[in-house]
Design a protein around this motif. Structure first.
Motif, PDB file in Angstrom:
ATOM      1  N   PHE A 121      46.863  88.225  19.452  1.00  0.00           N
ATOM      2  CA  PHE A 121      46.155  86.957  19.560  1.00  0.00           C
ATOM      3  C   PHE A 121      44.768  87.196  20.151  1.00  0.00           C
ATOM      4  CE2 PHE A 121      45.451  82.516  20.343  1.00  0.00           C
ATOM      5  CZ  PHE A 121      46.316  81.860  19.470  1.00  0.00           C
ATOM      6  N   TYR A 122      43.740  86.600  19.549  1.00  0.00           N
ATOM      7  CA  TYR A 122      42.383  86.830  20.032  1.00  0.00           C
ATOM      8  C   TYR A 122      42.256  86.409  21.491  1.00  0.00           C
ATOM      9  CZ  TYR A 122      40.894  81.876  20.098  1.00  0.00           C
ATOM     10  OH  TYR A 122      40.745  80.550  20.401  1.00  0.00           O
ATOM     11  N   ARG A 123      41.325  87.041  22.195  1.00  0.00           N
ATOM     12  CA  ARG A 123      41.083  86.656  23.581  1.00  0.00           C
ATOM     13  C   ARG A 123      39.603  86.371  23.758  1.00  0.00           C
ATOM     14  NH1 ARG A 123      40.677  90.498  28.895  1.00  0.00           N
ATOM     15  NH2 ARG A 123      39.788  88.862  30.190  1.00  0.00           N
ATOM     16  N   VAL A 124      39.283  85.187  24.265  1.00  0.00           N
ATOM     17  CA  VAL A 124      37.898  84.859  24.591  1.00  0.00           C
ATOM     18  C   VAL A 124      37.886  84.191  25.960  1.00  0.00           C
ATOM     19  CG1 VAL A 124      35.925  83.385  24.068  1.00  0.00           C
ATOM     20  CG2 VAL A 124      37.069  84.569  22.213  1.00  0.00           C
ATOM     21  N   ASP A 125      37.208  84.791  26.912  1.00  0.00           N
ATOM     22  CA  ASP A 125      37.011  84.119  28.196  1.00  0.00           C
ATOM     23  C   ASP A 125      35.891  84.807  28.962  1.00  0.00           C
ATOM     24  OD1 ASP A 125      38.171  86.313  29.801  1.00  0.00           O
ATOM     25  OD2 ASP A 125      40.016  85.724  28.782  1.00  0.00           O
ATOM     26  N   THR A 126      35.529  84.193  30.083  1.00  0.00           N
ATOM     27  CA  THR A 126      34.396  84.686  30.854  1.00  0.00           C
ATOM     28  C   THR A 126      34.850  85.593  31.996  1.00  0.00           C
ATOM     29  OG1 THR A 126      34.537  82.771  32.294  1.00  0.00           O
ATOM     30  CG2 THR A 126      33.094  82.571  30.387  1.00  0.00           C
ATOM     31  N   CYS A 183      38.260  79.428  18.343  1.00  0.00           N
ATOM     32  CA  CYS A 183      37.079  79.436  19.193  1.00  0.00           C
ATOM     33  C   CYS A 183      35.904  78.882  18.405  1.00  0.00           C
ATOM     34  CB  CYS A 183      36.777  80.857  19.647  1.00  0.00           C
ATOM     35  SG  CYS A 183      35.394  80.965  20.783  1.00  0.00           S
ATOM     36  N   SER A 210      40.125  76.434  36.317  1.00  0.00           N
ATOM     37  CA  SER A 210      41.021  77.591  36.382  1.00  0.00           C
ATOM     38  C   SER A 210      40.854  78.303  37.714  1.00  0.00           C
ATOM     39  CB  SER A 210      40.694  78.559  35.250  1.00  0.00           C
ATOM     40  OG  SER A 210      39.452  79.166  35.520  1.00  0.00           O
ATOM     41  N   TYR A 262      36.330  78.569  36.041  1.00  0.00           N
ATOM     42  CA  TYR A 262      35.924  78.057  34.727  1.00  0.00           C
ATOM     43  C   TYR A 262      36.339  76.590  34.608  1.00  0.00           C
ATOM     44  CZ  TYR A 262      36.121  77.484  29.635  1.00  0.00           C
ATOM     45  OH  TYR A 262      35.962  77.038  28.360  1.00  0.00           O
ATOM     46  N   HIS A 284      46.269  85.388  28.343  1.00  0.00           N
ATOM     47  CA  HIS A 284      46.243  84.070  27.712  1.00  0.00           C
ATOM     48  C   HIS A 284      46.549  82.951  28.705  1.00  0.00           C
ATOM     49  CE1 HIS A 284      45.368  85.879  23.899  1.00  0.00           C
ATOM     50  NE2 HIS A 284      46.370  86.722  24.079  1.00  0.00           N
ATOM     51  N   ARG A 332      48.436  77.134  31.064  1.00  0.00           N
ATOM     52  CA  ARG A 332      47.135  76.807  30.496  1.00  0.00           C
ATOM     53  C   ARG A 332      47.204  75.448  29.826  1.00  0.00           C
ATOM     54  NH1 ARG A 332      45.693  80.486  25.513  1.00  0.00           N
ATOM     55  NH2 ARG A 332      43.743  79.368  25.791  1.00  0.00           N
ATOM     56  N   GLY A 371      38.835  75.804  21.679  1.00  0.00           N
ATOM     57  CA  GLY A 371      39.351  76.344  22.934  1.00  0.00           C
ATOM     58  C   GLY A 371      38.485  76.023  24.145  1.00  0.00           C
ATOM     59  N   ALA A 406      41.388  74.186  26.301  1.00  0.00           N
ATOM     60  CA  ALA A 406      42.425  75.217  26.414  1.00  0.00           C
ATOM     61  C   ALA A 406      42.275  76.072  27.667  1.00  0.00           C
ATOM     62  CB  ALA A 406      42.408  76.094  25.166  1.00  0.00           C
ATOM     63  N   LYS A 419      42.611  78.358  30.593  1.00  0.00           N
ATOM     64  CA  LYS A 419      43.649  79.304  30.988  1.00  0.00           C
ATOM     65  C   LYS A 419      43.698  79.388  32.515  1.00  0.00           C
ATOM     66  CE  LYS A 419      41.730  82.612  28.184  1.00  0.00           C
ATOM     67  NZ  LYS A 419      41.710  83.870  27.378  1.00  0.00           N
ATOM     68  N   TRP A 420      44.787  79.947  33.057  1.00  0.00           N
ATOM     69  CA  TRP A 420      44.978  80.079  34.506  1.00  0.00           C
ATOM     70  C   TRP A 420      44.654  78.733  35.189  1.00  0.00           C
ATOM     71  CZ3 TRP A 420      41.124  83.345  32.138  1.00  0.00           C
ATOM     72  CH2 TRP A 420      41.666  84.481  31.555  1.00  0.00           C
TER      73      TRP A 420
HETATM   74  N1  LIG Z   1      39.837  80.041  32.479  1.00  0.00           N
HETATM   75  C1  LIG Z   1      39.295  80.120  31.251  1.00  0.00           C
HETATM   76  N2  LIG Z   1      39.911  79.493  30.229  1.00  0.00           N
HETATM   77  C2  LIG Z   1      39.395  79.552  28.979  1.00  0.00           C
HETATM   78  C3  LIG Z   1      38.190  80.251  28.730  1.00  0.00           C
HETATM   79  C4  LIG Z   1      37.554  80.892  29.826  1.00  0.00           C
HETATM   80  O1  LIG Z   1      36.488  81.516  29.700  1.00  0.00           O
HETATM   81  N3  LIG Z   1      38.145  80.803  31.075  1.00  0.00           N
HETATM   82  N4  LIG Z   1      37.679  80.304  27.458  1.00  0.00           N
HETATM   83  C5  LIG Z   1      38.097  79.261  26.523  1.00  0.00           C
HETATM   84  C6  LIG Z   1      37.743  79.582  25.148  1.00  0.00           C
HETATM   85  S1  LIG Z   1      36.080  79.555  24.759  1.00  0.00           S
HETATM   86  C7  LIG Z   1      38.691  79.809  24.183  1.00  0.00           C
HETATM   87  S2  LIG Z   1      38.256  79.938  22.561  1.00  0.00           S
HETATM   88  C8  LIG Z   1      40.124  79.935  24.536  1.00  0.00           C
HETATM   89  C9  LIG Z   1      40.690  81.234  24.029  1.00  0.00           C
HETATM   90  O2  LIG Z   1      42.039  81.374  24.417  1.00  0.00           O
HETATM   91  P1  LIG Z   1      42.764  82.752  24.206  1.00  0.00           P
HETATM   92  O3  LIG Z   1      41.939  83.804  24.890  1.00  0.00           O
HETATM   93  O4  LIG Z   1      44.140  82.620  24.788  1.00  0.00           O
HETATM   94  O5  LIG Z   1      42.823  82.992  22.717  1.00  0.00           O
HETATM   95  O6  LIG Z   1      40.339  79.893  25.925  1.00  0.00           O
HETATM   96  C10 LIG Z   1      39.571  78.921  26.611  1.00  0.00           C
HETATM   97  N5  LIG Z   1      40.030  78.897  27.976  1.00  0.00           N
END
Ligand SMILES: Nc1nc2c(c(=O)[nH]1)N[C@H]1C(S)=C(S)[C@@H](COP(=O)(O)O)O[C@H]1N2
Ligand SMILES: [Mo]
Length: 506
Positions: free
Chosen positions: A225-230, A275, A315, A319, A349, A354, A362, A366, A368-369
């Motif tokens: 599964f793709y991952r995108v976060d900071t 995303c 989070s 974020y 993820h 989340r 996302g 969406a 996460k944490w």
């Molecule tokens: N805490 C946190 N949640 C986040 C992000 C993040 O940078 N930090 N990025 C968001 C973005 S831009 C997307 S597209 C999705 C990606 O979720 P995934 O990494 O589980 O695929 O998480 C979202 N949730």
């Protein structure tokens, strides 16, 4: 042996770089004990991510993909080592730099670590370790070095052999500290094993999709599964410490711990997450079966006050996302997800919990944490990506992708299976069409239906003739909107926004 050397500059550079390297390594090791995200290179890199202009970030994600993070850290380390060289040289002219240099680096690292949204009280400790060790090594290696570059006759207090030994000992200790810190960071506290509750109303397994080589699986395995976060470091959250608070414009703010969350009714949904930065035909999309608790249940318990129109989710790493209140309370079943394809959420993820909002990109739905849901208004609060130029609400634009054949493929004339996916979350996919060389749109065979929030696979049996051909696909959603019109808007350059691949046949 005379004790002087005619190369004070070389010595100074070597001493500066060695000192900074050893200091960074010490900081990294100490950070692995107190706060991994406060390691100097990580803390500075994280602040850079937050400060980087959106177009640069976009470029980095597009060109570097998941290498963006290692490349950033590598860049920070290289620049810091270069600063070490500079500090060494400056220290030759003015001995005060032997203090001031390491002290400046310490201040930068400490400020970066303390500015982290979730910085704890030990956040500056790794920076101090860097300063003390780096400063110590620099002093030792430069003991009695001539204080003016042009003064070649002045003797070094430190004989050549001692200098080389000192440099080697410092570098090796630094390398050992780095490896130890890295080892601790990756092996430390695997998330406490959690047992997921069972949904009262489990979903039937999804039927299997069409079997075409090169077509992505209908259900994306967690590991793919793709991952995108900071986050430069995947936050490691202990369910024993984790809490989720619901506050803001509510009658009764409250917070709950992990066991209390699990005691609430849980349900399953098949949801495709993507995303907004996914380029046309890109990989930042995946479908999974998620298990979670309804957000609307929690908001109802808190009692949303009139006037609110947004929920700002936060989070552990600070974020934030601004989800329209309506999307969290209507019947689309927005959830606090705790399970992904039958497993607890993987750390990358969002373990342990989340947000997931079907139908929104996302970045707006969406988080996460997840630790906090604040009921508020768009007028009052601005989320992380909105501060950086993205729209405050982000409904997914219906879209489609060709997985096979790949662009630039060389094919044999005759029947070629063209296959891909289409998605229109919270709307539903009605049909998918394909056209060859800009000709008429042709119907495709559409795969099984996993619900309006789930992507659909499609296949098209193409009779390929010799020559170069362009294949394009588009989705028509359940509202009758077609992708070529919907996607035209964000592409002012006149491109259609449709995924196309060019192949050679024969
Ligand atoms: N805490 C946190 N949640 C986040 C992000 C993040 O940078 N930090 N990025 C968001 C973005 S831009 C997307 S597209 C999705 C990606 O979720 P995934 O990494 O589980 O695929 O998480 C979202 N949730
Ligand atoms: Mo995203």
């Amino acid at each position: 042996m005379p004790t002087h050397t005619s190369r004070p500059k070389t010595r100074a550079i070597v001493a500066g770089v060695t000192a900074v390297f050893t200091g960074l390594a010490a900081g990294q090791l100490v950070a692995s004990f107190v706060a991994p995200e406060a390691a100097p290179a990580v803390a500075v890199g994280s602040r850079l991510i937050d400060l980087t202009p959106t177009p640069v970030k976009e470029w980095a994600v597009a060109t570097l993909g998941t290498w963006d993070k290692p490349v950033l850290i590598g860049g920070v380390v290289i620049v810091t080592l270069a600063m070490g060289a500079l500090i060494g040289l400056l220290s030759l002219r003015r001995p005060a730099w032997r203090w001031a240099g390491p002290a400046s680096l310490t201040v930068i690292a400490a400020a970066a670590a303390a500015a982290a949204p979730a910085a704890g009280m030990f956040a500056v400790v790794p920076a101090l370790a860097t300063g003390v060790v780096g400063g110590g090594v620099l002093h030792w290696l430069l003991r009695g070095t001539p204080q003016r570059v042009d003064d070649d006759r002045a003797p070094h207090a430190l004989p050549r052999r001692a200098f080389i030994t000192g440099t080697a000992v410092a570098s090796v200790s630094g390398a050992v500290a780095l490896i130890a810190g890295q080892y601790r960071a990756t092996t430390q506290q695997p998330p406490r094993a959690v047992t997921l509750p069972r949904p009262a109303d489990p979903l039937a397994p999804l039927p299997s999709g069409p079997d075409v080589p090169g077509l992505a699986p209908w259900v994306t395995p967690n590991k793919d599964f793709y991952r995108v976060d900071t986050s430069l470091i995947v936050p490691s959250v202990d369910v024993g410490d984790w809490r989720l608070s619901i506050d803001g414009m509510v009658d009764t703010p409250f917070s709950l711990g992990w066991d209390q969350l699990l005691a609430l009714p849980v349900f399953e949904r098949d949801i495709t997450l993507n995303c907004v930065s996914n380029e046309v035909g890109g990989p930042y999309i995946g479908g999974a079966r998620w298990l979670g608790v309804r957000v609307s249940d929690l908001l109802a318990k808190a009692g949303v006050q009139p006037g609110a129109d947004m929920v700002l989710s936060r989070s552990t790493d600070g974020y934030t996302a601004s989800t329209p209140l309506q999307a969290l309370t209507d019947d689309r079943d927005s959830m606090i997800a705790i399970g992904m394809n039958g497993q607890p959420l993987p750390p990358e993820h969002g373990f342990p919990a989340r947000l997931l909002t079907p139908g929104l990109y996302g970045y707006v739905g969406a988080t996460k944490w997840l630790t906090q849901l604040t009921v508020t208004t768009y007028a009052k609060d601005v989320a992380y990506w909105t501060q950086r130029g993205w729209a405050p609400r982000g409904p997914v634009k219906p879209s489609s992708r060709i997985d096979t054949p790949r662009g630039l493929a060389n094919l044999q004339p005759g029947k070629v299976m063209v296959a891909g996916e289409a998605w229109a979350q919270n709307i539903g996919v009605a049909k998918v069409q394909v056209r060859v060389d800009g000709g008429g749109w042709q119907p495709t065979d559409i795969g099984p239906d996993g619900g309006i929030d789930y992507w659909r696979q499609w296949t098209y049996a193409w009779q390929a003739t010799s020559g170069q051909h362009t294949l394009e696909c588009r989705v028509i959603d359940d509202k009758g909107s077609n992708q070529s019109e919907v996607r035209a808007a964000p592409f002012p350059d006149g491109s259609s926004g449709l995924h196309s691949v060019v192949v050679t046949v024969g």
